[in-house]
Design a protein around this motif. Structure first.
Motif, mmCIF file in Angstrom:
data_model
loop_
_atom_site.group_PDB
_atom_site.id
_atom_site.type_symbol
_atom_site.label_atom_id
_atom_site.label_comp_id
_atom_site.label_asym_id
_atom_site.label_seq_id
_atom_site.Cartn_x
_atom_site.Cartn_y
_atom_site.Cartn_z
ATOM 1 N N LEU A 14 9.726 -4.377 -13.931
ATOM 2 C CA LEU A 14 9.811 -4.125 -12.498
ATOM 3 C C LEU A 14 9.605 -2.637 -12.216
ATOM 4 N N PHE A 15 8.598 -2.318 -11.412
ATOM 5 C CA PHE A 15 8.381 -0.954 -10.941
ATOM 6 C C PHE A 15 8.772 -0.883 -9.477
ATOM 7 N N LYS A 16 9.193 0.338 -9.044
ATOM 8 C CA LYS A 16 9.437 0.546 -7.621
ATOM 9 C C LYS A 16 8.485 1.623 -7.141
ATOM 10 N N SER A 17 7.921 1.405 -5.967
ATOM 11 C CA SER A 17 7.052 2.411 -5.385
ATOM 12 C C SER A 17 7.459 2.629 -3.937
ATOM 13 N N MET A 18 7.032 3.757 -3.389
ATOM 14 C CA MET A 18 7.348 4.041 -1.998
ATOM 15 C C MET A 18 6.065 4.314 -1.244
ATOM 16 N N ILE A 19 5.891 3.701 -0.078
ATOM 17 C CA ILE A 19 4.710 3.990 0.728
ATOM 18 C C ILE A 19 5.111 4.091 2.193
ATOM 19 N N THR A 20 4.228 4.693 2.979
ATOM 20 C CA THR A 20 4.513 4.826 4.407
ATOM 21 C C THR A 20 4.120 3.537 5.118
ATOM 22 N N LYS A 21 4.541 3.455 6.365
ATOM 23 C CA LYS A 21 4.274 2.263 7.158
ATOM 24 C C LYS A 21 2.764 2.047 7.329
ATOM 25 N N SER A 22 2.038 3.137 7.582
ATOM 26 C CA SER A 22 0.600 2.965 7.828
ATOM 27 C C SER A 22 -0.100 2.474 6.564
ATOM 28 N N SER A 23 0.307 2.972 5.395
ATOM 29 C CA SER A 23 -0.292 2.476 4.155
ATOM 30 C C SER A 23 0.017 1.001 3.977
ATOM 31 N N LEU A 24 1.217 0.613 4.368
ATOM 32 C CA LEU A 24 1.627 -0.779 4.216
ATOM 33 C C LEU A 24 0.646 -1.687 4.956
ATOM 34 N N PHE A 25 0.274 -1.272 6.188
ATOM 35 C CA PHE A 25 -0.645 -2.093 6.972
ATOM 36 C C PHE A 25 -2.069 -1.992 6.443
ATOM 37 N N GLU A 26 -2.491 -0.778 6.089
ATOM 38 C CA GLU A 26 -3.858 -0.616 5.596
ATOM 39 C C GLU A 26 -4.102 -1.412 4.336
ATOM 40 N N LEU A 27 -3.089 -1.405 3.446
ATOM 41 C CA LEU A 27 -3.264 -2.106 2.172
ATOM 42 C C LEU A 27 -2.930 -3.589 2.305
ATOM 43 N N ASP A 28 -2.423 -3.962 3.462
ATOM 44 C CA ASP A 28 -2.034 -5.349 3.712
ATOM 45 C C ASP A 28 -1.094 -5.847 2.612
ATOM 46 N N ILE A 29 -0.026 -5.085 2.438
ATOM 47 C CA ILE A 29 0.903 -5.399 1.358
ATOM 48 C C ILE A 29 1.900 -6.453 1.803
ATOM 49 N N ARG A 30 2.009 -7.496 1.068
ATOM 50 C CA ARG A 30 3.023 -8.509 1.359
ATOM 51 C C ARG A 30 3.476 -9.164 0.059
ATOM 52 N N ASP A 31 4.583 -9.847 0.152
ATOM 53 C CA ASP A 31 5.153 -10.522 -1.020
ATOM 54 C C ASP A 31 4.113 -11.401 -1.719
ATOM 55 N N GLY A 32 4.018 -11.259 -3.016
ATOM 56 C CA GLY A 32 3.175 -12.158 -3.780
ATOM 57 C C GLY A 32 1.737 -11.707 -3.927
ATOM 58 N N SER A 33 1.306 -10.688 -3.165
ATOM 59 C CA SER A 33 -0.105 -10.291 -3.294
ATOM 60 C C SER A 33 -0.321 -9.423 -4.535
ATOM 61 N N ASP A 34 -1.536 -9.469 -5.026
ATOM 62 C CA ASP A 34 -1.882 -8.682 -6.217
ATOM 63 C C ASP A 34 -2.089 -7.229 -5.832
ATOM 64 N N ILE A 35 -1.831 -6.355 -6.784
ATOM 65 C CA ILE A 35 -1.946 -4.928 -6.476
ATOM 66 C C ILE A 35 -2.271 -4.160 -7.754
ATOM 67 N N TYR A 36 -2.954 -3.045 -7.614
ATOM 68 C CA TYR A 36 -3.179 -2.157 -8.751
ATOM 69 C C TYR A 36 -2.297 -0.930 -8.593
ATOM 70 N N LEU A 37 -1.680 -0.516 -9.675
ATOM 71 C CA LEU A 37 -0.871 0.695 -9.574
ATOM 72 C C LEU A 37 -1.325 1.742 -10.573
ATOM 73 N N TYR A 38 -1.267 2.972 -10.118
ATOM 74 C CA TYR A 38 -1.752 4.099 -10.909
ATOM 75 C C TYR A 38 -0.693 5.193 -10.941
ATOM 76 N N PHE A 39 -0.560 5.855 -12.056
ATOM 77 C CA PHE A 39 0.211 7.100 -12.045
ATOM 78 C C PHE A 39 -0.300 8.060 -13.106
ATOM 79 N N LYS A 40 -0.152 9.335 -12.794
ATOM 80 C CA LYS A 40 -0.615 10.379 -13.712
ATOM 81 C C LYS A 40 0.290 10.437 -14.932
#
Lengths: 261, 345
Positions: free
Chosen positions: B312-338
């Protein structure tokens, strides 16, 4: 510049009116007596004696307040106990009681009809018409001012400083002497000034307990009654000048020390 | 060394209930929990600064429950340093020597050693009000340690400091602990801080101890959802290292540099994890594909739970990113970190 609202000018005018209200009578009184009258007055032994008695009794009242009031102020600032508000109200009581009532109340326990008066008279202590009586009255009216000022002073010192001192091995007394007192002495001095200023101005209670020996306000009143305004003014000028000088010196001493630190 | 038995404290609305714990001599123990959990009250109880309702506190085999603070040999360092403002740095440090029977020569030696260790020699004549947070904290440490207490209590020693000072004081604490016999008991609400300094810890919540044990157990086997939430918040993972590569279960994570041999954990700040709907090529060395398992509104930002394999990873995003990325429960996502965003300890 932004145009000020009418309310701003209301606040300014109120301020000016209050300043004038306080300062005008004082300035008028200070300016009224001629220099020769002032000189004559200060050569009058009765005047000198009464001013000295005023300062001396007020100083004693402040000293007694310091000795007994400091520990009490400390407890009130540091602890919470049931009935604390009651204790605080009792301490403030002398501020609210009309001054002649204070005098009558003190006389009513100092007379022979009361057991305390009996004990005192057997010990040879007289309240009525004595310096002791004056000091008792002045302490009664001045004590609340001392306790409140010093309590505020103690409250502004974080208890954590005392906690750390205790954890480093200092006893409660040692902590008080090395941490609390050095940080609070300025508020004690302010308390002493407040207390003695209040004591110096007391008239109503003293006049009932001890018309003689005469403290300055009583002498002032007597001069006013017997000879009129013109003869009481020079005494008043001397009284407030000497008091102002004393307070100024005390204040300067504290400022001086602050710079040193 | 420190044994606390059935301790209960009532301070108005606040209660500590049935606290039991044992801390070994010379260890570095951490007390963790959210604000208002009662950590500072427990510290002050050990120091003898708050009235105890029930229970016992035993220090080095001696019951000190009824002893005044000055007889306990417990030093305390507060978050706000609590330096005596009217005394110079030197007078602050030597304050406790008046009450401690110590040979003048030994005391002098100890003073010099602490001044040296904590790098205070240029500050001795100054008043505490003119010092920085880190300098104040070093003075407070020297003042507490000069009397050689049996126990040193540290109330959030790092949290009020700038990040640059924090690391310096953290290392200082580590060194000072290694050099002395004193048992250190530190309060913090930062799990990473605790992991880097101590071996055992207790987690407190609402005046009770939720879990007590070694850091690894608390971290790997939290015994309640509260503890799990508390320690899991920060993307902390037990890892095995090989060169600059960390293995967390089945995931391989690239680090910026080779970790020290004694390291066993990695952590990534939630805000350092970048989310994307589509895979993209970037300079970020770590890229994974995951599934969103939770979206939590935190006011200014959204907290996103992501599962990558079973981690389990936790990430933080702003409200506008939430809408732009269309983030919702169960959707697939790619995560990156340096790789540089990963802390190991």
């Amino acid at each position: 510049m932004v145009k000020k609202e009418p309310f701003f000018w209301v606040t300014v005018s109120c301020g000016v009116i209050i300043m004038a209200f306080i300062l005008l009578p004082l300035i008028q009184m200070l300016a009224a007596p001629s220099l020769t009258m002032l000189k004559e007055t200060i050569q009058d032994k009765n005047v000198v004696r009464s001013i000295w008695l005023s300062i001396y009794t007020a100083g004693l009242a402040a000293l007694i307040s310091f000795l007994f009031g400091t520990p009490l102020a400390y407890i009130l600032a540091r602890t919470n106990f049931r009935g604390k508000h009651l204790v605080e109200s009792i301490i403030d009581l002398p501020i609210a009681i009309p001054h002649p009532v204070v005098g009558i109340a003190i006389l009513s326990i100092a007379g022979k009809g009361h057991w305390l008066g009996q004990i005192l008279s057997e010990l040879g202590i007289r309240i009525m018409g004595s310096v002791t009586g004056i000091v008792v009255v002045l302490t009664f009216v001045g004590l609340p001012f001392y306790v409140n000022a010093v309590k505020n002073g103690f409250e502004s010192i974080p208890p954590r400083l005392e906690n750390v001192s205790r954890s480093l091995g200092a006893s409660m007394f040692s902590t008080f002497a090395r941490i609390t007192f050095p940080l609070a002495w300025r508020s004690m001095l302010i308390g002493i000034i407040m207390c003695s200023a209040r004591a110096l101005s007391e008239f109503g209670a003293v006049v009932i307990v001890a018309y003689h020996p005469m403290i300055a306000p009583v002498l002032l009143y007597e001069r006013f009654e017997s000879y009129g305004l013109k003869y009481s003014q020079p005494v008043a000028v001397w009284l407030i000048s000497i008091c102002l000088i004393l307070f100024l010196v005390l204040r300067l001493l504290t400022l001086h020390n602050r710079k040193e630190q | 060394m420190i044994s606390i038995q059935n301790l209960s404290i009532c301070l108005g609305e606040f209660h500590l209930q049935d606290i039991n714990m044992d801390i070994e001599k010379g260890s570095f123990f951490t007390l963790m929990g959210p604000t208002g959990a009662g950590k500072t009250v427990l510290l002050e109880a050990i120091a003898g600064l708050v009235p105890i309702h029930k229970g016992n506190i035993i220090l080095g085999g001696k019951n000190v429950t009824r002893l005044p603070p000055e007889k306990r040999g417990v030093g305390i360092v507060y978050q706000d340093y609590a330096l005596f403002p009217h005394l110079s740095v030197l007078a602050n440090i030597t304050y406790g020597l008046h009450y401690r029977k110590m040979k003048r020569k030994d005391a002098q030696e100890r003073l010099e050693q602490l001044i040296d260790e904590l790098n205070l020699s240029h500050l001795l004549k100054r008043l505490p009000t003119n010092l920085s947070g880190g300098e104040n904290q070093r003075v407070a440490l020297a003042r507490a340690l000069i009397v050689d207490p049996k126990v040193l209590l540290l109330d959030e020693p790092l949290s009020a400091l700038d990040p640059s000072f924090r690391e310096e004081i953290r290392k200082g604490l580590q060194r000072l602990h290694a050099q002395s016999d004193t048992t250190f008991l530190m309060v913090t609400h930062d799990f990473a801080e605790a992991l880097s300094l101590s071996d055992r810890a207790a987690i407190m919540n609402r005046g009770k101890i939720e879990q007590i044990g070694c850091m690894k157990d608390i971290f790997q086997k939290p015994n309640s959802t509260f503890v799990a939430d508390f320690v899991g918040m920060k993307n902390l993972f037990a890892a095995q290292f090989k060169d600059t590569r960390a293995t967390v279960d089945s995931l391989e994570i690239e680090l910026a540099r080779r970790p020290s041999k004694d390291h066993g954990y990695i952590a990534i700040r939630p805000e350092d994890i970048v989310l994307s709907k589509e895979p993209f090529s970037s300079s970020m060395r770590n890229a994974f594909r995951g599934v969103i398992t939770g979206v939590l509104d935190q006011g200014l930002y959204y907290e996103i739970d992501l599962m990558v394999n079973d981690i389990l990873f936790k990430s933080m995003i702003t409200k506008s990113s939430l809408f732009e990325l269309d983030i919702r429960d169960g959707s697939d996502i790619y995560l990156y970190f340096k790789s540089a965003a990963i802390h190991s300890f």
